[in-house]
Design an enzyme around this catalytic site. Structure first.
Site, PDB file in Angstrom:
ATOM      1  CE  LYS A 117      -3.985   1.859   2.589  1.00 55.24           C
ATOM      2  NZ  LYS A 117      -4.863   1.643   3.766  1.00 55.24           N
ATOM      3  CB  SER A 156      -8.231   3.391   2.856  1.00 54.66           C
ATOM      4  OG  SER A 156      -7.325   2.814   3.777  1.00 54.66           O
ATOM      5  CB  SER A 162      -8.180   0.433   5.683  1.00 54.55           C
ATOM      6  OG  SER A 162      -8.908   1.620   5.770  1.00 54.55           O
TER       7      SER A 162
END
Lengths: 487, 98
Positions: free
Chosen positions: A79, A154, A178
């Protein structure tokens, strides 16, 4: 043989028996990224040169038989809020669009030491603020199961990359669901470890008392393998636990018969999509067949988890994002600035998207004189009650089972006009973070042709039980083996 | 119904050093009111005598030797600085006449 659909374990076997090299494996993923990612848009940056260099080194390690770990030569992506030395790290924000860290996050370092191969950085909601990846400043990521739908957020890029087989594993970050919420939306396995189990050093902070880095994988066994390599005490993060990590993979086959599975009644209420409810009920029956005892439990403050989480997140984020000030790194809008305050005002206005602006302003509001007691302090007190709910439940049962979301992945654009409605999509995943307990998400069926996710929530530092139950469930089901047909 | 007027929005925007236009202040004002309204449900919860959750993981203080260690070089650090001069980060006047 399709190299991109192998589990970590399968790929490892091929690597150590020299049936395939890490360079070949890496090239297969890079080729797939070139072909498929223009449709999915999971990657913000592909680090091709570095990947091939790391793959060559991994092949040397394997050839010499030195320091070969289960991750040596395995390609992964991470990420874009986790620092990677020399590789752009943007948090999907304009303010960090050209930021190239001079140092690695501890997680990045650990994976490099294990010999894993970094393919690139995955898209996310800006600074982790969102539930659909639509708050990325760059572009939307698409759900591989249906390109008109969101991947969740996310860590939407990490989930989509995993689901579309654009990496052998990915690393996400879970502040309030997330990892788990997008894992559910995209039909992959992902864990939010206990707070403090994985070092946060080099993670660009969203809410420091919630943030947890965790892997996303094809199955629970791979998830255990990756967590083993990234977990542990780190002198650079004082909140990491000193206690040793158990050997998750070695113990993963330990029996679960007789374990007590709690079903929190507050998570099974009106408003859940019918297909989601059916899939969850079947999952509970599967656990029962595996010999688990099923008990209804109550987490009575569940409905307050969302406001507690968001209030505290806003407050922590407003402080954490103060460092994005246009002076030491990142975007700097200094034209016409008469003093340093003007640089701050201009840079942050241009560099932050609307959701980030909303949250840091609301954070400052909740912390400001006159409102601190009513909002911030009140939320911290109710947080104590949320933690007590989990403690009480875990005095009766070993593990909890709940959905990851009330619905399957919604359509792109469906919730962007109403921030509060977007927040509500996190309703089932936020409570664990204020409590700090670990939870693993895994696929448990389909509803309207989209994956349904469930989560298993465990006691503090008891990731072991989560892996055992998830693995046992995946031995008798094949939801995790389904791959989307990307059109 | 809570109301967060544009004056309050502009005030918190300045607290977080965020430039904001009149139009933006109006848009955020409407959104904030509905969000804060939702948060007000916490008032239903009885919290008398409940301690604030100040710690989450390790409750103990973590100390270390205050020893000099190698760190990032000045040159390396300044690579990301938008403006620098003679080994320092450069910004406009911080202290001045008001």
């Amino acid at each position: 043989m399709q190299l991109h659909t192998l589990t970590i374990q399968e790929a490892h076997q091929l690597l150590v028996t020299k049936q395939v090299s890490s360079v070949e494996l890496t090239q297969a993923f890079l080729q797939r990224i070139r072909e498929i990612d223009p449709k999915i848009k999971a990657y913000v940056t592909v680090s091709e040169e570095l990947a091939l260099e790391q793959a060559r080194k991994a092949d040397e390690r394997i050839a010499k038989g030195e320091n070969v770990t289960p991750l040596t030569g395995i390609p992964f992506s991470i990420k874009d809020c986790i620092s990677t030395r020399g590789v752009r790290t943007t948090c999907s924000s304009k303010i960090l669009e050209n930021y190239i860290p001079q140092y690695n996050a501890t997680v990045t370092d650990k994976l490099a030491q294990a010999g894993a191969v970094l393919l690139g950085k995955t898209n996310m909601d800006e600074f982790g603020m969102g539930s659909s990846c639509e708050n990325s400043a760059f572009f939307n990521t698409h759900n591989p199961w249906n390109l008109d739908h969101v991947p969740g957020g996310s860590s939407g890029g990490s989930a989509a990359a995993m689901s579309a087989s654009l990496a052998a594993f990915t690393i996400g970050e879970d502040t309030g669901g997330s990892v788990r919420m997008p894992a559910g939306f995209c039909g992959v396995t992902g864990i939010k470890p206990t707070y403090g189990r994985v070092s946060r050093y080099g993670l660009i902070a969203l809410a420091s008392s919630f943030d947890c880095i965790g892997p996303m994988t094809r199955d629970a066994c791979d998830c255990a393998t990756v967590l083993e390599h990234i977990a542990g005490h780190d002198p650079l993060d004082s909140t990491t636990y000193q206690s040793p990590i158990s050997n998750y993979t070695q113990n993963i086959n330990k029996p679960i018969k007789g374990m007590k599975l709690g079903i929190p009644k507050e998570y099974f209420v009106a408003g859940m999509e019918a297909g989601v409810e059916t899939a969850l009920q079947e999952a509970i029956r599967a656990c029962e067949k595996l010999g688990m005892e099923i008990h209804e439990v109550s987490l009575s403050h569940t409905k307050y988890a969302l406001p507690v989480y968001y209030l505290l997140l806003f407050a922590e984020a407003s402080a954490n994002l103060a460092r994005m000030d246009g002076t030491r790194f990142g975007l700097s809008v200094s034209e016409g600035a008469k003093d340093v305050i003007d640089i701050y005002l201009q840079t942050r206005r241009e560099g932050f998207g609307d959701e980030v602006k909303r949250r840091i302003m609301l954070g400052a509001y909740a912390l400001s004189a006159g409102y601190y007691d009513a909002y911030y302090l009140k939320a911290q007190k109710v947080r104590t009650l949320l933690r007590r709910d989990f403690e009480a439940a875990f005095s009766k049962v070993d593990i909890l089972l709940a959905p990851t979301s009330p619905t399957t992945a919604f359509k792109l654009g469906e919730k962007t006009s109403n921030p509060l409605e977007m927040y509500l999509s996190d309703i089932y995943v936020v409570a664990t973070n204020p409590a700090g307990v670990p939870a693993i998400a895994l696929p448990c069926g389909f509803s309207k042709d989209m994956p349904v996710g469930m989560q298993l929530i465990g006691k503090h530092l008891d990731e072991q039980t989560l892996f055992q139950v998830a693995h046992a469930y995946q031995q008798v089901t094949d939801w995790h083996k389904r791959n989307p047909k990307i059109s | 119904m809570s109301t967060i007027d544009t004056k309050t929005v502009k005030h918190v925007a300045f607290l977080v050093r965020l430039g904001i236009s009149e139009e933006e202040a109006q848009k955020f004002s409407a959104q904030f009111s509905s969000i804060i309204d939702y948060f007000n449900m916490l008032n239903e919860v009885e919290t008398t005598g409940v301690p604030s959750a100040s710690d989450i993981a390790n409750a103990e203080n973590v100390l270390r030797e205050d020893a000099v260690q190698p760190s990032m070089s000045r040159e390396e650090f300044l690579k990301n600085a938008p403006q620098s001069e003679r080994g320092y980060v450069k910004v406009p006047t911080v202290l001045g006449e008001e």
